[in-house]
Write a protein that holds these residues in place. Structure first.
Motif: not given
Length: 320
Positions: A162-182
């Protein structure tokens, strides 16, 4: 001077017809049900249940969406009174939850003067999305997302600033895995590298899905959230959301969404905090002489807050 009644009626009809031409034409939507992916994104894990709850507002509002060019849209919203969501029916525990995950490529200018540009690119099985939002000359927000979809997994990494401010930099990682169809499980990991100490945020989600109902839950440092979605028939849906935070007691909300044969929609909710409300949306059609239909969407909102006060809202939605 004599006034001819028929002439007066004709002139009045022409005046009404000219006003109707200012309304958007009714669009013939050809709905083709997309093939539902085997694995959904983590930010959509509670989507069905939370979409049943109404977004109550107070005051009056006018929302206008207009396409100016091929990839440029203008969104205008005019408010009178406290025209905003005055009560949160549910909490958001997941990054970018309930937001479009695949926004259309192009430029969107909204009523506040903000401009949001979206660029999508695919290569070697990866989808890259760059979103840049400029609020004014000194306020901006940029996000770049890299996503990989497999047969049983959906993984993404995004970086926002945000606002080209390195202090506001945030890294987000999402991971989703299907064990069984349900059954599907996923996790979210977020960190702000320039903040000391760089404490990560972690959440775990699970989703169990059947053709007639969906049960999902998320556990994070913000608390626990459980959602139950039930499809009664093609026009009736109900949902229940349970929230339990680290400081407050658990709250339970129940919502119902009903679609009627005349094209109107009703969404109603109540919760354990003695709050309740509903929204009603209906499309009003106007016949234009050249055999065209023009439409205006009417939205009404009623909210009963914790002080037992009844708050009202009314609005128009125009989509050109």
């Amino acid at each position: 001077m004599d006034i001819n009644e028929q002439t007066f009626k004709d002139e009045f009809s022409k005046f009404i017809s000219s006003l109707q031409k200012l309304l958007p034409k009714k669009k013939d939507f050809i709905t083709i049900e997309p093939l539902k992916p085997k694995v959904i994104r983590l930010a959509d894990v509670h989507n069905e249940a939370k979409s049943v709850f109404p977004k109550c507002f107070i005051g009056t509002k006018l929302v206008i969406m207009r396409e100016i060019l091929d990839r440029v849209k203008l969104l205008q919203q005019y408010n009178y009174g406290r025209c905003k969501e005055s009560y949160k029916c549910y909490d958001l525990f997941i990054h970018k939850e309930m937001e479009p995950k695949s926004p259309q490529e192009g430029l969107l200018v909204d009523w506040t003067g903000s401009a949001t540009a979206t660029y999508n690119e695919s290569f070697d099985g990866y989808d890259m999305r760059l979103i840049s939002k400029i609020k004014d000359l000194i306020s901006s927000e940029n996000e770049i997302t890299l996503e990989k979809c497999g047969e049983k997994t959906v993984a993404s990494v995004s970086c926002t600033m945000k606002d080209v401010d390195p202090n506001t930099a945030q890294l987000m990682a999402h991971w989703m895995y299907q064990i069984v169809p349900e059954l599907t499980v996923g996790t979210e990991l977020g960190i702000q590298p320039m903040v000391y100490p760089p404490l990560p945020t972690v959440s775990i989600s699970a989703r169990y899905e059947k053709p007639s109902f969906t049960l999902s839950g998320t556990l994070s440092r913000l608390g626990f959230q459980g959602c139950l979605f039930k499809q009664m028939d093609s026009n009736l849906r109900i949902a229940t959301i349970v929230n339990e935070g680290p400081k407050g007691p658990a709250t339970v909300g129940i919502a119902l969404s009903k679609k009627y044969l005349n094209g109107s929609y009703l969404k109603i909710f109540v919760d354990s905090q003695r709050c309740g409300g509903f929204t009603v949306q209906k499309d009003v059609l106007f016949h234009d002489p050249p055999n065209e239909l023009r439409v205006v969407s009417l939205v009404a909102s009623v909210l009963l807050d914790r002080q037992r006060r009844v708050r009202l809202g009314f609005g128009f939605n125009l989509d050109f």
